[in-house]
Write an enzyme that holds these catalytic residues in place. Structure first.
Site, PDB file in Angstrom:
ATOM      1  N   GLU A 274      -8.693 -92.380 -20.364  1.00 55.10           N
ATOM      2  CA  GLU A 274      -9.727 -92.224 -21.397  1.00 55.10           C
ATOM      3  C   GLU A 274     -10.257 -93.573 -21.880  1.00 55.10           C
ATOM      4  O   GLU A 274     -10.154 -93.893 -23.060  1.00 55.10           O
ATOM      5  CB  GLU A 274      -9.131 -91.482 -22.607  1.00 55.10           C
ATOM      6  CG  GLU A 274      -8.471 -90.161 -22.307  1.00 55.10           C
ATOM      7  CD  GLU A 274      -7.710 -89.605 -23.521  1.00 55.10           C
ATOM      8  OE1 GLU A 274      -7.458 -90.339 -24.496  1.00 55.10           O
ATOM      9  OE2 GLU A 274      -7.362 -88.418 -23.470  1.00 55.10           O
ATOM     10  N   PRO A 275     -10.822 -94.401 -21.023  1.00 56.71           N
ATOM     11  CA  PRO A 275     -11.331 -95.687 -21.505  1.00 56.71           C
ATOM     12  C   PRO A 275     -12.610 -95.510 -22.309  1.00 56.71           C
ATOM     13  O   PRO A 275     -13.459 -94.683 -21.966  1.00 56.71           O
ATOM     14  CB  PRO A 275     -11.614 -96.458 -20.205  1.00 56.71           C
ATOM     15  CG  PRO A 275     -11.929 -95.387 -19.205  1.00 56.71           C
ATOM     16  CD  PRO A 275     -11.106 -94.190 -19.598  1.00 56.71           C
ATOM     17  N   GLY A 276     -12.733 -96.258 -23.370  1.00 58.01           N
ATOM     18  CA  GLY A 276     -13.963 -96.252 -24.163  1.00 58.01           C
ATOM     19  C   GLY A 276     -14.541 -97.655 -24.170  1.00 58.01           C
ATOM     20  O   GLY A 276     -15.515 -97.971 -23.489  1.00 58.01           O
ATOM     21  N   ARG A 277     -13.848 -98.535 -24.896  1.00 58.40           N
ATOM     22  CA  ARG A 277     -14.289 -99.923 -25.059  1.00 58.40           C
ATOM     23  C   ARG A 277     -14.558-100.599 -23.712  1.00 58.40           C
ATOM     24  O   ARG A 277     -15.556-101.302 -23.557  1.00 58.40           O
ATOM     25  CB  ARG A 277     -13.180-100.680 -25.797  1.00 58.40           C
ATOM     26  CG  ARG A 277     -13.563-102.069 -26.203  1.00 58.40           C
ATOM     27  CD  ARG A 277     -12.354-102.871 -26.713  1.00 58.40           C
ATOM     28  NE  ARG A 277     -11.434-102.140 -27.527  1.00 58.40           N
ATOM     29  CZ  ARG A 277     -11.406-102.164 -28.857  1.00 58.40           C
ATOM     30  NH1 ARG A 277     -12.255-102.899 -29.517  1.00 58.40           N
ATOM     31  NH2 ARG A 277     -10.503-101.459 -29.523  1.00 58.40           N
ATOM     32  N   ARG A 313     -16.662-104.331 -37.237  1.00 56.90           N
ATOM     33  CA  ARG A 313     -15.409-104.855 -36.676  1.00 56.90           C
ATOM     34  C   ARG A 313     -14.949-106.185 -37.294  1.00 56.90           C
ATOM     35  O   ARG A 313     -13.765-106.339 -37.588  1.00 56.90           O
ATOM     36  CB  ARG A 313     -15.489-104.980 -35.145  1.00 56.90           C
ATOM     37  CG  ARG A 313     -15.745-103.630 -34.450  1.00 56.90           C
ATOM     38  CD  ARG A 313     -15.513-103.688 -32.954  1.00 56.90           C
ATOM     39  NE  ARG A 313     -14.100-103.799 -32.656  1.00 56.90           N
ATOM     40  CZ  ARG A 313     -13.507-104.902 -32.312  1.00 56.90           C
ATOM     41  NH1 ARG A 313     -14.172-106.028 -32.193  1.00 56.90           N
ATOM     42  NH2 ARG A 313     -12.206-104.906 -32.086  1.00 56.90           N
ATOM     43  N   TYR A 317     -11.377-105.700 -38.901  1.00 59.96           N
ATOM     44  CA  TYR A 317     -10.247-106.184 -38.086  1.00 59.96           C
ATOM     45  C   TYR A 317     -10.207-107.707 -37.985  1.00 59.96           C
ATOM     46  O   TYR A 317      -9.486-108.236 -37.139  1.00 59.96           O
ATOM     47  CB  TYR A 317     -10.350-105.655 -36.647  1.00 59.96           C
ATOM     48  CG  TYR A 317     -10.640-104.194 -36.507  1.00 59.96           C
ATOM     49  CD1 TYR A 317      -9.701-103.227 -36.876  1.00 59.96           C
ATOM     50  CD2 TYR A 317     -11.846-103.757 -35.975  1.00 59.96           C
ATOM     51  CE1 TYR A 317      -9.970-101.880 -36.725  1.00 59.96           C
ATOM     52  CE2 TYR A 317     -12.122-102.414 -35.821  1.00 59.96           C
ATOM     53  CZ  TYR A 317     -11.174-101.475 -36.209  1.00 59.96           C
ATOM     54  OH  TYR A 317     -11.449-100.148 -36.044  1.00 59.96           O
ATOM     55  N   CYS A 344     -23.135-106.800 -50.104  1.00 62.07           N
ATOM     56  CA  CYS A 344     -22.458-107.370 -51.279  1.00 62.07           C
ATOM     57  C   CYS A 344     -20.938-107.215 -51.193  1.00 62.07           C
ATOM     58  O   CYS A 344     -20.329-106.484 -51.980  1.00 62.07           O
ATOM     59  CB  CYS A 344     -23.003-106.724 -52.538  1.00 62.07           C
ATOM     60  SG  CYS A 344     -24.752-107.032 -52.683  1.00 62.07           S
TER      61      CYS A 344
END
Ligand code: LLP
Length: 418
Positions: A274-277, A313, A317, A344
């Site tokens: 199940e690769p996404g990135r 991101r 992260y 802000c």
């Protein structure tokens, strides 16, 4: 693949045959831009590596734009979904429900019912309680629910704690030692059809060794189940392959596949991944224009028009991405800049002390923004979300319009008399 899709010609950054300055001029900034060739290239690398051993199921959460899903559906993709909304996207894009696996730790009853009626390939079940709910809905609708249990192999994926899922303390999966009893229950249930074992240990993995370790633990469970006469058709080893954001050297799709296949040689089970990135990240950039340069004491800020609402991101992260001007100015000196957005929040920051040679008005490309970019965008600070553009050779396709201020207020109303 994406290296050749995004390249410079006389100092101008191109996506395939299109200069990014043309995209910025035509569609404005901020704007996501993807390369069709880069996406299809990564997709075929996975398919070639897996060959006839199984099915690649693209993780829709990474980027669920209909046009991208449509391209992958035409290439025969399977899909990993985590909600009824993602199922609807896959079906709208022409995806085959029979190649859909449904992951996620909190599936709602309506979502389960819709997925059952659509005829998905498998539910990756996350707990005993969820198994009971799926069985009850299958009984009610007169169907049998195809299931795999998502097990937690307690392997350290060596990644950011927010995206590590395979450790014992995580909310994901069923502890390996509890799985066998639950499989027995499922195998005896008339409304459940045991199909597989599922596992996903984390994301942005830069080392495939933990994937191999997880596969070995899953293989032990497979042996136990086969000894109990519980037939298993497939093993779904999840996604997780890392990509290059700045200076990482991630393994290749073929390394990923080679890490997980060997423990299952000669078992006859089909392997799903199940690769996404790894399919879409490096195939996309976020274009953002420098609005102002601002000196505050010792720091110089480049205030850009994309914020954490557009690309979360870095704020969430502390992700660091390569930033580069789409047109390199002749002879201007590099200086360390804090690249920040207009939102802000102090966390609205793309980089600190990043060496750049830019002036107000210049456009920067945030590289490797094709995954978990648009998908995680929000309207925080009442900011319409950016458009998405797909480059295909010399052509550009607007595959998602920029939101309008009316879109921001859609569905809201004033109180009567207000
Ligand atoms: N399968 C399951 C069950 C998952 O939970 C995930 C990701 C994937 C597959 C796809 O993982 P990938 O191949 O993309 O690593 N928003 C975070 C990533 C969250 C990943 C969640 N699960 C980020 O931007 O880094």
């Amino acid at each position: 693949m994406s290296d050749s899709a995004f390249h410079r010609r006389s100092g101008r950054l191109f996506a395939e045959e299109v200069a990014l300055e043309e995209v910025a001029a035509r569609y404005g900034t901020p704007c996501y831009v993807y390369s069709r060739a880069a996406i299809e290239g990564r997709w075929s690398r996975y398919c070639e590596a897996l060959g006839d051993r199984g099915q690649v199921c693209y993780a829709v959460k990474a980027n669920g734009n209909l046009a991208l899903l449509g391209l992958l559906a035409q290439a025969g993709a399977g899909f990993d979904i985590v909600s009824g909304g993602e199922l609807a996207r896959v079906l709208r894009a022409g995806g085959d429900a029979g190649r859909v696996v449904f992951s996620g730790v909190g599936k709602g009853s309506r979502e389960i019912r819709r997925a059952l009626l659509a005829g998905i390939r498998c539910f990756n079940v996350e707990s005993g309680a969820e198994l009971e709910r799926i069985a009850a809905i299958a009984a009610e609708t007169g169907t049998r629910a195809p299931i795999a249990l998502r097990v937690n192999p307690d392997v350290n994926p060596e990644t950011h704690p927010y995206i590590a899922t395979g450790l014992a303390e995580s909310k994901f999966g069923i502890p390996l030692e509890e799985a066998t009893a639950l499989y027995r229950q499922a195998a005896d249930h008339p409304s459940l059809d045991v199909r597989g074992i599922a596992c996903h240990i984390g994301s942005q993995l830069l080392n495939v060794a933990p994937l191999r370790e997880a596969a070995e633990r899953v293989r032990e469970l497979l042996d136990t189940l086969q000894a109990l006469d519980i037939p298993i058709e497939h093993v779904d080893m999840g996604g997780g392959l890392g990509v290059r954001y700045r200076d990482e050297s991630p393994p290749d799709p073929a390394d990923h596949v080679e890490a997980i296949l060997p423990p299952f040689t000669e078992t006859g089970v089909e392997i799903l991944i199940e690769p996404g990135r790894a399919i879409v990240a490096e195939a996309g950039v976020l274009l953002t224009r420098v609005e102002y340069l601002k000196e505050n004491g010792a720091r110089t800020f480049a205030i850009v028009d994309a914020g954490m609402n557009d690309y979360l991101r870095p704020a969430l992260y502390d992700a660091e991405h390569t930033l580069e001007p789409i047109n390199t100015g002749a002879g201007r000196p590099l200086r360390p800049l804090d690249v920040v957005g207009p939102v802000c929040e102090s966390a609205d920051r793309f980089a600190t002390g990043y060496p750049l040679s830019v002036e107000a008005g210049d456009v920067l490309a945030v590289r490797s923004a094709g995954a978990y970019g648009s998908a995680m965008s929000s309207q925080y600070n009442a900011r319409p979300r950016p458009p998405e553009v797909l480059v295909d050779g010399g052509q550009t396709h607007l595959i998602r319009e920029r939101e309008t201020v009316d879109d921001l207020m859609r569905g809201e109303s004033l109180l009567p008399g207000g």
